[in-house]
Design an enzyme around this catalytic site. Structure first.
Site, PDB file in Angstrom:
ATOM      1  N   ASP A  80       0.822  -1.199   0.000  1.00 19.43           N
ATOM      2  CA  ASP A  80       0.000   0.000   0.000  1.00 19.43           C
ATOM      3  C   ASP A  80       0.866   1.263   0.000  1.00 19.43           C
ATOM      4  O   ASP A  80       1.967   1.283   0.546  1.00 19.43           O
ATOM      5  CB  ASP A  80      -0.901   0.007   1.242  1.00 19.43           C
ATOM      6  CG  ASP A  80      -1.756   1.243   1.330  1.00 19.43           C
ATOM      7  OD1 ASP A  80      -2.688   1.357   0.520  1.00 19.43           O
ATOM      8  OD2 ASP A  80      -1.480   2.104   2.186  1.00 19.43           O
ATOM      9  N   GLU A  89       0.895  -0.584  -5.302  1.00 18.84           N
ATOM     10  CA  GLU A  89      -0.163   0.416  -5.457  1.00 18.84           C
ATOM     11  C   GLU A  89       0.511   1.760  -5.737  1.00 18.84           C
ATOM     12  O   GLU A  89       0.826   2.522  -4.826  1.00 18.84           O
ATOM     13  CB  GLU A  89      -1.029   0.501  -4.193  1.00 18.84           C
ATOM     14  CG  GLU A  89      -2.264   1.372  -4.380  1.00 18.84           C
ATOM     15  CD  GLU A  89      -2.577   2.265  -3.183  1.00 18.84           C
ATOM     16  OE1 GLU A  89      -3.701   2.758  -3.120  1.00 18.84           O
ATOM     17  OE2 GLU A  89      -1.704   2.480  -2.334  1.00 18.84           O
TER      18      GLU A  89
END
Length: 637
Positions: A309, A364
């Site tokens: 993330d 991401e």
């Protein structure tokens, strides 16, 4: 960049005995049970004057068990067995007591703690020693590395129609069979790393080595992953190494009483938008902590890889705040790039690929950093996939800003195919971001309030519901088939979940009403949600059969603006989309790459998918040597 990575790797080999030993630190740091029943404790607290261990085992005496100071800010403590038994029983509470430089005694949870719990009447989490007499034993091997991923993005706590925090057990026995039936071969688990604030969606991590106890025990999670493996489902962890919670009582912040320790000090150590702390990736012990963390999740819990993330925030000193990315290479190379963070990501991927080559990593990254998904040996970031984050934004923009007549076919195709050669992308029409309160899912944007009143098959099919159901299917299929080398869906969105996602918080009176997924809607024959659910299932099953995600990028033969038709070939299949709001076509000629006989395999207009059944599925279509769109063969449909 490669030089910096290589120097780090060389230093690890020379000073730590190699990457294998360096990343096994999760077995020595924290509080660890020894084979003879003793306990070995180790911490890194460079700003501490003294370190002690206190807990139930010593009546919470803050000074009876001091650690011995080692080099480089490390501390260790050995507790001998008592009559062959552990001096720290399973389930007992512990704290590391830090004497700070100002003399204050700070009660902290070890950064390496494996299990933390919060009692209902308390605000902070407690560290609980996890050493059950019999730990869960995995029975099933991990699935072989997949050529393409059909990912079901999931959150354990909301995976129930009931307004409560759902459990690992519920996910194991109620949700995994559903995922399997829908044709997904991979589940990506969010909010597993322990986070004190439930409404953070798991992105404000407080205990990096602890599986969240709000869903159950560590053994419950291990069983859940084991059962997934028995179904042939790959399990990925949504790992948050881009930042950490500011909590100090039950988090990493100010662990040793200083502003730094695991983080940069001062302004550089704080994320101004996320209100969280930023890791110092140049620090040797931070590298040990983060790399060991990845290895622990793989080896102890049997995760098959990670979705990293916040990679964009890691890659740049500006963290992507107030910055647009046009693709100009000056945006990716310069002093604004955090080379230490990028080097950490290269080390992480190298470690995973070396020690566990079957594992998968996903970035991401919204910036489009070149070579992020190329091997480290080529100077790349080492990721296997990156998320195609422009695609959901494009669908939102089209639905929000344009009339159906104004949809631009060329722009849709460009967005779905605009990716670097030899870097794999995960396409998705929407993820958890679009489901959160303040945003809208595709289904909600398309059908809005009528979802509450007109989704019953007993009600007349209104133009809004009809348009919404058809476009929902078409958007997902064209994204699935044209947008990347893998596909992702957030739980519930496959059937057009009717409500947003909002976790209990002060602003909604701590309500769980929107922190749930109403899977039961698909099981009601009187509701039209079943049509979207069936289409999503058959779309995935068709990909499983023909493997278009693992095939080369599609050949787009038509993007006709007036007719609103897009046609392309991939994996030996012809995909044809008519986005015109009111015009159907007969004897429509499209390119076929070879002289074959074709039949319909998937039809969004079929009755079982809530369509109008305008096509005869018994029809056979024969390609002919009739040039069309500069190709020698074509068919009439």
């Amino acid at each position: 960049r490669y030089s910096l990575f290589y120097n780090h790797l060389k230093n690890i080999e020379e000073s730590e005995g190699g990457l294998d030993k360096f990343t096994k630190s999760y077995k020595t740091f924290g509080v660890n049970q020894l084979a003879d029943g003793g306990i070995y404790c180790k911490e890194w607290a460079p700003g501490a004057e003294a370190v002690f261990l206190a807990g139930d085992f010593n009546g919470w005496n803050p000074s009876s068990h001091p650690y011995k100071k080692l080099e480089y800010g490390k501390w260790e403590l050995f507790l001998p067995p008592e009559d062959g038994r552990s001096p720290v029983p399973h389930g007992s509470k512990l704290k590391v007591v830090i004497r700070a430089q100002n003399g204050a005694l700070l009660y902290r949870i070890s950064p390496w703690a494996r299990y933390v719990v919060r009692e209902e009447d308390k605000v902070n989490y407690d560290w609980v020693h996890w050493n059950p007499p019999q730990s869960y034993i995995h029975k099933n091997p991990s699935p072989k590395r997949l050529k393409s991923l059909r990912i079901y993005e999931s959150h354990v706590g909301i995976a129930s129609p009931e307004g409560k925090v759902a459990s690992y057990k519920n996910f194991t026995y109620n949700v995994l069979p559903r995922i399997k039936d829908l044709g997904y071969n991979c589940v990506q688990l969010m909010a597993i790393m322990e986070h004190a604030y439930y409404a953070s969606f798991g992105y404000q991590v407080t205990s990096f080595f602890a599986a969240s106890s709000r869903y159950g025990t560590p053994d419950d999670l291990k069983e859940m992953i084991d059962v997934a493996h028995s179904m042939g489902i790959t399990v990925l962890l949504d790992v948050v190494h881009s930042h950490a919670s500011k909590n100090s009582e039950d988090g990493l912040n100010q662990f040793d009483g200083t502003d730094s320790c695991f983080f940069h000090s001062g302004y550089r150590g704080n994320h101004q938008l996320w209100d969280s702390r930023l890791f110092d990736y140049a620090n040797w012990e931070v590298l040990r902590f983060l790399l060991s963390n990845l290895r622990m999740w793989i080896e102890d819990y049997r995760f098959d890889g990670f979705r990293f993330d916040g990679v964009t925030s890691m890659l740049y000193h500006h963290h992507g705040i107030g910055t647009g990315f046009s693709g100009d290479y000056n945006e990716y190379f310069g002093l604004h790039v955090d080379e230490d963070a990028l080097c950490y990501l290269m080390l992480a991927n190298h470690m995973i690929n070396t020690l566990h080559p079957e594992c998968i990593t996903i970035a991401e990254d919204v910036s489009g950093m070149p070579a992020l998904c190329r091997p480290v040996a080529e100077g790349g970031g080492g990721f296997d996939y990156r998320l195609a984050m422009a695609i959901p934004d494009k669908w939102i923009q089209i639905i929000k800003e344009l009339k159906d007549e104004d949809w631009n076919m060329g722009n849709i195709v460009h967005t779905l195919t605009n990716r670097r050669c030899e870097e794999k992308y995960i396409a998705y029409a929407e993820s958890h971001d679009q489901a959160l309160v303040g945003d809208k899912t595709l289904a909600f944007r398309l059908m809005d309030a009528e979802m509450y009143t007109n989704m019953s098959v007993l009600m007349p099919l209104t133009p809004v519901i009809d348009r919404g159901i058809q476009l929902h299917k078409m958007i997902r299929l064209i994204t699935h088939s044209l947008g990347g080398e893998s596909y992702l869906n957030f739980m519930g969105n496959e059937f057009g979940h009717p409500e947003w996602l909002d976790f209990p918080r002060i602003g909604n009176n701590e309500s769980y009403h929107y922190a749930r997924r109403q899977f039961n809607l698909t099981e009601d024959d009187l509701l039209r949600y079943k049509f979207l659910n069936a289409f999503d299932r058959d779309m995935n099953k068709l990909e499983e059969r023909f493997g278009w995600l693992a095939s080369p990028q599609a050949y787009v033969s038509e993007k006709h603006e007036a007719n609103k038709v897009i046609a392309f070939e991939r994996a030996g299949l012809i995909f044809i989309f008519n986005f015109h709001p009111y015009q159907s076509y007969v004897d429509y000629r499209v390119v076929s790459l070879c002289c074959f006989k074709y039949k319909i395999l998937l039809d969004s207009d079929a009755g079982e998918y809530g369509g109008h059944q305008r096509l005869d599925h018994n029809t056979e279509y024969f390609s002919e040597e009739y040039p069309h769109n500069y190709r020698p063969h074509s068919i009439m449909v």
